[in-house]
Design a protein around this motif. Structure first.
Motif, PDB file in Angstrom:
ATOM      1  N   ASP A 151       0.815  -1.210   0.000  1.00  0.00           N
ATOM      2  CA  ASP A 151       0.000   0.000   0.000  1.00  0.00           C
ATOM      3  C   ASP A 151       0.851   1.264   0.000  1.00  0.00           C
ATOM      4  O   ASP A 151       0.409   2.324  -0.454  1.00  0.00           O
ATOM      5  CB  ASP A 151      -0.931   0.016   1.221  1.00  0.00           C
ATOM      6  CG  ASP A 151      -1.980  -1.084   1.172  1.00  0.00           C
ATOM      7  OD1 ASP A 151      -2.095  -1.750   0.133  1.00  0.00           O
ATOM      8  OD2 ASP A 151      -2.675  -1.280   2.189  1.00  0.00           O
ATOM      9  N   THR A 152       2.061   1.163   0.522  1.00  0.00           N
ATOM     10  CA  THR A 152       2.989   2.292   0.512  1.00  0.00           C
ATOM     11  C   THR A 152       3.808   2.321  -0.775  1.00  0.00           C
ATOM     12  O   THR A 152       3.967   3.370  -1.404  1.00  0.00           O
ATOM     13  CB  THR A 152       3.938   2.220   1.726  1.00  0.00           C
ATOM     14  OG1 THR A 152       3.164   2.246   2.923  1.00  0.00           O
ATOM     15  CG2 THR A 152       4.911   3.385   1.719  1.00  0.00           C
ATOM     16  N   PHE A 153       4.300   1.151  -1.175  1.00  0.00           N
ATOM     17  CA  PHE A 153       5.240   1.055  -2.289  1.00  0.00           C
ATOM     18  C   PHE A 153       4.629   1.433  -3.633  1.00  0.00           C
ATOM     19  O   PHE A 153       5.153   2.307  -4.344  1.00  0.00           O
ATOM     20  CB  PHE A 153       5.799  -0.379  -2.349  1.00  0.00           C
ATOM     21  CG  PHE A 153       6.634  -0.668  -3.557  1.00  0.00           C
ATOM     22  CD1 PHE A 153       7.976  -0.312  -3.587  1.00  0.00           C
ATOM     23  CD2 PHE A 153       6.093  -1.304  -4.671  1.00  0.00           C
ATOM     24  CE1 PHE A 153       8.756  -0.583  -4.706  1.00  0.00           C
ATOM     25  CE2 PHE A 153       6.862  -1.576  -5.786  1.00  0.00           C
ATOM     26  CZ  PHE A 153       8.204  -1.210  -5.801  1.00  0.00           C
ATOM     27  N   PHE A 154       3.536   0.786  -4.024  1.00  0.00           N
ATOM     28  CA  PHE A 154       3.004   0.998  -5.375  1.00  0.00           C
ATOM     29  C   PHE A 154       2.545   2.440  -5.611  1.00  0.00           C
ATOM     30  O   PHE A 154       2.845   3.011  -6.669  1.00  0.00           O
ATOM     31  CB  PHE A 154       1.892  -0.011  -5.668  1.00  0.00           C
ATOM     32  CG  PHE A 154       2.412  -1.393  -6.000  1.00  0.00           C
ATOM     33  CD1 PHE A 154       2.957  -1.672  -7.239  1.00  0.00           C
ATOM     34  CD2 PHE A 154       2.378  -2.398  -5.059  1.00  0.00           C
ATOM     35  CE1 PHE A 154       3.456  -2.930  -7.544  1.00  0.00           C
ATOM     36  CE2 PHE A 154       2.874  -3.667  -5.341  1.00  0.00           C
ATOM     37  CZ  PHE A 154       3.421  -3.937  -6.584  1.00  0.00           C
ATOM     38  N   PRO A 155       1.859   3.080  -4.658  1.00  0.00           N
ATOM     39  CA  PRO A 155       1.515   4.495  -4.877  1.00  0.00           C
ATOM     40  C   PRO A 155       2.749   5.402  -4.957  1.00  0.00           C
ATOM     41  O   PRO A 155       2.760   6.367  -5.726  1.00  0.00           O
ATOM     42  CB  PRO A 155       0.645   4.841  -3.660  1.00  0.00           C
ATOM     43  CG  PRO A 155       0.041   3.522  -3.256  1.00  0.00           C
ATOM     44  CD  PRO A 155       1.141   2.533  -3.475  1.00  0.00           C
ATOM     45  N   ALA A 156       3.783   5.075  -4.173  1.00  0.00           N
ATOM     46  CA  ALA A 156       4.989   5.905  -4.206  1.00  0.00           C
ATOM     47  C   ALA A 156       5.693   5.801  -5.553  1.00  0.00           C
ATOM     48  O   ALA A 156       6.211   6.793  -6.076  1.00  0.00           O
ATOM     49  CB  ALA A 156       5.937   5.487  -3.078  1.00  0.00           C
ATOM     50  N   VAL A 157       5.716   4.612  -6.132  1.00  0.00           N
ATOM     51  CA  VAL A 157       6.430   4.407  -7.392  1.00  0.00           C
ATOM     52  C   VAL A 157       5.600   4.856  -8.590  1.00  0.00           C
ATOM     53  O   VAL A 157       6.123   5.473  -9.529  1.00  0.00           O
ATOM     54  CB  VAL A 157       6.840   2.925  -7.544  1.00  0.00           C
ATOM     55  CG1 VAL A 157       7.452   2.669  -8.931  1.00  0.00           C
ATOM     56  CG2 VAL A 157       7.830   2.530  -6.449  1.00  0.00           C
ATOM     57  N   PHE A 175      -6.056   0.499  -6.166  1.00  0.00           N
ATOM     58  CA  PHE A 175      -5.107   1.505  -6.617  1.00  0.00           C
ATOM     59  C   PHE A 175      -5.688   2.130  -7.887  1.00  0.00           C
ATOM     60  O   PHE A 175      -6.095   1.413  -8.801  1.00  0.00           O
ATOM     61  CB  PHE A 175      -3.751   0.876  -6.936  1.00  0.00           C
ATOM     62  CG  PHE A 175      -3.069   0.238  -5.759  1.00  0.00           C
ATOM     63  CD1 PHE A 175      -3.307   0.675  -4.470  1.00  0.00           C
ATOM     64  CD2 PHE A 175      -2.168  -0.803  -5.930  1.00  0.00           C
ATOM     65  CE1 PHE A 175      -2.680   0.100  -3.371  1.00  0.00           C
ATOM     66  CE2 PHE A 175      -1.529  -1.395  -4.852  1.00  0.00           C
ATOM     67  CZ  PHE A 175      -1.782  -0.940  -3.570  1.00  0.00           C
ATOM     68  N   ASP A 176      -5.748   3.449  -7.922  1.00  0.00           N
ATOM     69  CA  ASP A 176      -6.377   4.097  -9.082  1.00  0.00           C
ATOM     70  C   ASP A 176      -5.492   5.175  -9.671  1.00  0.00           C
ATOM     71  O   ASP A 176      -4.560   5.679  -9.038  1.00  0.00           O
ATOM     72  CB  ASP A 176      -7.757   4.659  -8.714  1.00  0.00           C
ATOM     73  CG  ASP A 176      -7.710   5.724  -7.625  1.00  0.00           C
ATOM     74  OD1 ASP A 176      -6.872   6.637  -7.708  1.00  0.00           O
ATOM     75  OD2 ASP A 176      -8.515   5.661  -6.684  1.00  0.00           O
ATOM     76  N   LEU A 177      -5.793   5.489 -10.920  1.00  0.00           N
ATOM     77  CA  LEU A 177      -5.187   6.616 -11.626  1.00  0.00           C
ATOM     78  C   LEU A 177      -6.333   7.552 -11.968  1.00  0.00           C
ATOM     79  O   LEU A 177      -7.092   7.294 -12.891  1.00  0.00           O
ATOM     80  CB  LEU A 177      -4.467   6.137 -12.886  1.00  0.00           C
ATOM     81  CG  LEU A 177      -3.209   5.298 -12.652  1.00  0.00           C
ATOM     82  CD1 LEU A 177      -2.724   4.678 -13.951  1.00  0.00           C
ATOM     83  CD2 LEU A 177      -2.105   6.148 -12.025  1.00  0.00           C
ATOM     84  N   GLY A 178      -6.499   8.604 -11.203  1.00  0.00           N
ATOM     85  CA  GLY A 178      -7.679   9.450 -11.363  1.00  0.00           C
ATOM     86  C   GLY A 178      -8.896   8.700 -10.869  1.00  0.00           C
ATOM     87  O   GLY A 178      -8.892   8.097  -9.802  1.00  0.00           O
ATOM     88  N   ALA A 179      -9.942   8.673 -11.677  1.00  0.00           N
ATOM     89  CA  ALA A 179     -11.170   8.006 -11.267  1.00  0.00           C
ATOM     90  C   ALA A 179     -11.134   6.505 -11.534  1.00  0.00           C
ATOM     91  O   ALA A 179     -11.974   5.758 -11.039  1.00  0.00           O
ATOM     92  CB  ALA A 179     -12.364   8.623 -12.007  1.00  0.00           C
TER      93      ALA A 179
END
Length: 262
Positions: A151-157, A175-179
């Motif tokens: 949950d920390t790693f993928f959003p940070a990268v 995990f999302d990109l925009g909506a």
């Protein structure tokens, strides 16, 4: 085709010791046809659904024989820069960024909890030519025993936003990109045998989940979960005869109310 936003699932492939066996299995279960093997690139063989490139199968490289596994690749505008971000955030680069002819650049990595994934910087190979249609990729989920690390790693990268599906029965994030959600994250419970490592479950669309499961079992695949109906579709998790885990989903057969997301 416009470049995919960073972090978008863009491609999937798997190594199989018995390449012809894999082609026969997935050809029947998912309706794939296959292109010519590229001897220049290790007999890399693209799979097609209705004439569109949707995945690839390849023999193992020397020293990598053994357990087969699907690998999901996430889009990057700069594979080398992404590899550096992976290191900076506690991940491991398993294979340094390399140029693959004029097709693009790739690297392989793991998050701090051991989830293996690929990074693809598109050149002439733009990734999936079709998604969300029978035989094509439609979804993927990170299965991990250390959800906090993912949950920390993928959003940070990759710059993902993170949302929670409110369900007392499971620990699940989006995990999302925009909506648009692009990847799920599921905590592995004690139901998973200890020897099963963290992994990314790749979902392929099928017109009939139960029929796909029956075909997979007939051909030596093992049913792990399902078939189960959900608000997202009727799905099942399968392990193919060579040990690669994947899931099938019929997105036209839905049941129940959509979960609350916060």
């Amino acid at each position: 085709m416009a470049a995919q936003p960073e972090g978008t699932p863009i491609w999937a492939d798997a190594m199989f010791s018995d390449l012809e066996g894999a082609k026969s299995f997935y050809g029947e279960v998912l309706g794939w046809t296959f292109g010519e093997a590229s001897s220049e690139h290790g007999n890399y063989t693209e799979a097609y659904a209705d004439g569109k490139a949707v995945a690839a199968v390849v023999p193992p490289m020397p020293g990598q024989e053994g357990h087969s596994q699907w690998c999901l690749y996430l889009a990057s505008p700069d594979a080398a820069a992404t590899a550096e971000k992976i290191r900076q955030n506690g991940g491991t680069v398993l294979m340094e960024p390399m140029q693959v002819g004029d097709f693009g650049s790739m690297c392989l990595a793991q998050d701090p909890g051991g989830v293996t994934f690929g990074v693809w910087q598109a050149g002439t190979h733009k990734g999936f030519e079709a998604t969300n249609v029978p035989g094509a990729f439609c979804w993927a989920e990170v299965f991990t025993r250390e959800p906090g690390k993912s949950d920390t790693f993928f959003p940070a990268v990759f710059g993902y936003g993170v949302k929670t599906i409110e369900d007392e029965q499971m620990d699940f994030k989006l995990f999302d990109l925009g909506a648009d959600p692009v990847l799920g994250r599921m905590r592995m419970t004690d139901d998973f045998p200890e020897e099963v490592p963290a992994y990314i479950q790749v979902y392929f669309t099928v017109p009939d989940c139960d029929a796909a499961v029956a075909t997979a079992q007939k051909l030596g695949g093992r049913l792990v979960f399902g078939p189960m109906s959900s608000p997202f579709g009727r799905f099942a998790a399968i392990v193919d005869p060579q040990g690669a885990a994947f899931a099938v989903i019929d997105v036209t057969t839905t049941e129940g109310e959509m979960p609350k997301i916060s």
